[in-house]
Design a protein around this motif. Structure first.
Motif, short mmCIF file in Angstrom:
data_model
loop_
_atom_site.label_atom_id
_atom_site.label_comp_id
_atom_site.label_asym_id
_atom_site.label_seq_id
_atom_site.Cartn_x
_atom_site.Cartn_y
_atom_site.Cartn_z
N GLU A 198 4.96 -10.76 -1.75
CA GLU A 198 3.75 -10.53 -2.54
C GLU A 198 4.05 -10.12 -3.97
N GLY A 199 5.25 -9.59 -4.21
CA GLY A 199 5.60 -9.18 -5.56
C GLY A 199 6.96 -8.53 -5.62
N ILE A 200 7.32 -8.08 -6.79
CA ILE A 200 8.61 -7.42 -7.04
C ILE A 200 8.35 -6.18 -7.88
N ILE A 201 9.03 -5.10 -7.55
CA ILE A 201 8.98 -3.89 -8.36
C ILE A 201 10.39 -3.58 -8.84
N GLY A 202 10.56 -3.54 -10.15
CA GLY A 202 11.84 -3.21 -10.75
C GLY A 202 11.83 -1.82 -11.35
N ARG A 203 12.99 -1.40 -11.83
CA ARG A 203 13.09 -0.08 -12.45
C ARG A 203 12.15 0.05 -13.64
N ALA A 204 12.02 -1.04 -14.40
CA ALA A 204 11.16 -1.00 -15.58
C ALA A 204 9.71 -0.75 -15.19
N ASP A 205 9.28 -1.33 -14.07
CA ASP A 205 7.90 -1.11 -13.60
C ASP A 205 7.66 0.36 -13.27
N VAL A 206 8.64 0.97 -12.61
CA VAL A 206 8.50 2.37 -12.22
C VAL A 206 8.51 3.27 -13.46
N ILE A 207 9.42 3.00 -14.40
CA ILE A 207 9.49 3.81 -15.62
C ILE A 207 8.19 3.71 -16.40
N ALA A 208 7.65 2.49 -16.51
CA ALA A 208 6.40 2.30 -17.24
C ALA A 208 5.26 3.06 -16.57
N ALA A 209 5.21 3.02 -15.24
CA ALA A 209 4.15 3.73 -14.51
C ALA A 209 4.27 5.23 -14.70
N LYS A 215 19.92 5.64 -4.54
CA LYS A 215 20.43 4.50 -3.79
C LYS A 215 20.81 3.32 -4.68
N GLY A 216 20.54 3.40 -5.96
CA GLY A 216 21.05 2.41 -6.90
C GLY A 216 20.39 1.05 -6.87
N PHE A 217 19.16 0.92 -6.36
CA PHE A 217 18.49 -0.37 -6.33
C PHE A 217 18.01 -0.75 -7.73
N HIS A 218 18.05 -2.06 -8.03
CA HIS A 218 17.52 -2.57 -9.29
C HIS A 218 16.09 -3.08 -9.13
N ASP A 234 0.81 -1.23 0.00
CA ASP A 234 0.00 0.00 0.00
C ASP A 234 0.83 1.27 0.00
N GLN A 235 2.16 1.17 -0.13
CA GLN A 235 2.99 2.37 -0.18
C GLN A 235 2.81 3.09 -1.51
N PRO A 236 2.86 4.43 -1.50
CA PRO A 236 2.69 5.19 -2.74
C PRO A 236 3.90 5.06 -3.66
N LEU A 237 3.65 5.25 -4.92
CA LEU A 237 4.71 5.18 -5.92
C LEU A 237 5.84 6.14 -5.62
N SER A 238 5.52 7.31 -5.08
CA SER A 238 6.54 8.34 -4.83
C SER A 238 7.60 7.88 -3.83
N ASP A 239 7.27 6.94 -2.96
CA ASP A 239 8.24 6.44 -1.98
C ASP A 239 9.39 5.68 -2.64
N LEU A 240 9.17 5.18 -3.84
CA LEU A 240 10.15 4.30 -4.48
C LEU A 240 11.25 5.06 -5.21
N ILE A 241 10.97 6.30 -5.60
CA ILE A 241 11.90 7.03 -6.46
C ILE A 241 13.32 7.10 -5.90
N PRO A 242 13.52 7.47 -4.62
CA PRO A 242 14.90 7.56 -4.11
C PRO A 242 15.65 6.24 -4.15
N PHE A 243 14.94 5.11 -4.00
CA PHE A 243 15.62 3.82 -4.02
C PHE A 243 16.22 3.52 -5.39
N PHE A 244 15.49 3.88 -6.44
CA PHE A 244 15.94 3.55 -7.79
C PHE A 244 16.83 4.61 -8.40
N THR A 245 16.89 5.80 -7.81
CA THR A 245 17.74 6.85 -8.35
C THR A 245 19.04 6.95 -7.53
#
Length: 376
Positions: A357-368, A342-345, A329-340
């Motif tokens: 429950e699932g996986i979110i990758g950089r491609a998922d964020v870019i597509a969104a 902090k270098g997470f894939h 239930d976390q918002p999409l905006s929370d993920l941006i620092p991890f992928f920019t």
């Protein structure tokens, strides 16, 4: 108070400098308790050392306590500020008291000169002005101490207050000391972080602050953090109700802790993956394994192929057990620092008891982000 007060009265109070920022009750309690413990420690030790001196001489420490425990992020509340500021002010105050016969002249020179020197040495601490005054008007008990006043009790009081602030603020989750610059993630190159390549940077803030003639009680790093949080807040408002559950990949390939490294390598090759989550028999996330982990154990990728009987044979022997996760239930905006920055894939999405429950990758964020841009 912010919503109930009359708008005209609120405007008047704002012009007088009244802040309407909401302070959490927890922070109010922390400030009061921290000041109590710091002053109690300082007073008790001071009386043990200087039992013959009246206790009021530690009065400026009360003002220091306000800064150290109520606004520990302030540049005026940092260890160098209180230690250096109080030392400088006490020495100047003693010098003025023994140099000028007129107490008014001595008092004025002591405080003004202390301010000048503290600014020059980057150790401005407002209560130090009271330290300089104490050296001048403190009476015979303080006057007879001479320059030792800077050591007993000023330096002792200051050091004890700093120790108390270090222990207490960090114990309750506050960052203290508060660094004047951001500690960026170490990389093999000196490129700026992705979030700093466009838009306003800490250096931009610092250059603007340098143009101001007056002192500002905040540093460029803090301003950068506040702006970044404001941007996240605005982005969360723009993206609406987009949550991790909306963009995550639900059918996730995974490894078991007791899988062989040969099995793991096969999955990496067959699916063109660089890392995989590791689960236990209850489908709980217990770690992650990447090609990088294998390369650390063996002499590179080829080395793994030629040394399958090496020191490690199973996933649990090599995997990384500390894994950053997010909630569905976390918002999409929370993920941006991890992928920019902090270098997470990818980020695992976990539920109760760390079930995957699932996986979110950089491609998922870019597509969104692309979809939001197109639809917006």
């Amino acid at each position: 108070m912010k919503n109930s007060i009359n708008p005209k009265l609120r405007h008047l109070l704002s012009n007088l400098g009244v802040s309407f920022n909401q302070i959490k009750p927890k922070e109010q309690v922390f400030s009061a308790v921290g000041a109590f413990l710091g002053l109690l420690l300082s007073s008790l030790v001071s009386h043990l050392i200087l039992g013959s001196v009246n206790p009021w001489f530690v009065a400026p420490m009360g003002a220091s306590a306000v800064l150290l425990f109520a606004v520990p992020a302030s540049p005026l509340a940092q260890p160098w500020s209180i230690l250096g500021g109080n030392l400088v002010a006490s020495l100047i105050g003693v010098w003025a008291a023994h140099t000028f016969l007129d107490i008014n002249v001595a008092l004025s020179i002591a405080v003004s000169l202390a301010i000048f020197v503290m600014i020059s040495l980057r150790c401005l601490h407002p209560p130090s002005g009271a330290i300089a005054m104490t050296a001048v008007v403190g009476g015979p008990a303080i006057y007879d101490l001479g320059y030792s006043f800077a050591l007993w009790p000023v330096a002792i009081n200051s050091a004890l207050m700093v120790i108390a602030a270090l222990l207490f603020n960090n114990l309750v989750g506050r960052r203290y000391p508060h660094p004047s610059t951001q500690q960026d993630i170490k990389t093999h190159v000196t490129n700026p972080l992705p979030s700093d390549r466009l838009g306003v940077t800490s250096e931009d803030f610092q250059q603007v602050m340098n143009k101001h003639a007056e002192l500002l009680d905040i540093n460029a790093s803090d301003l950068k953090e506040l702006m970044f949080e404001a941007q996240q807040q605005a982005y969360q408002r723009i993206t609406g109700n987009v949550r991790c559950i909306d963009i995550m990949t639900k059918n996730v390939l995974s490894l078991k802790a007791d899988d062989s490294l040969v099995t793991a390598l096969s999955l990496f090759e067959q699916n063109n993956l660089m890392s995989l989550p590791v689960l236990n028999e209850k489908h709980q996330l217990v770690g992650t394994l990447s090609v990088y982990h294998l390369m650390q154990i063996y002499d590179g990728y080829v080395g793994f192929r030629t040394h399958l009987d090496g020191p490690a044979q199973f996933v649990y022997q090599v995997m990384e057990r500390k894994v950053f996760t997010v909630k569905a239930d976390q918002p999409l905006s929370d993920l941006i620092p991890f992928f920019t920055d902090k270098g997470f894939h990818y980020l695992p999405v976990v539920g109760a008891e760390r079930t995957l429950e699932g996986i979110i990758g950089r491609a998922d964020v870019i597509a969104a982000l692309f979809e939001l841009q197109v639809s917006g």
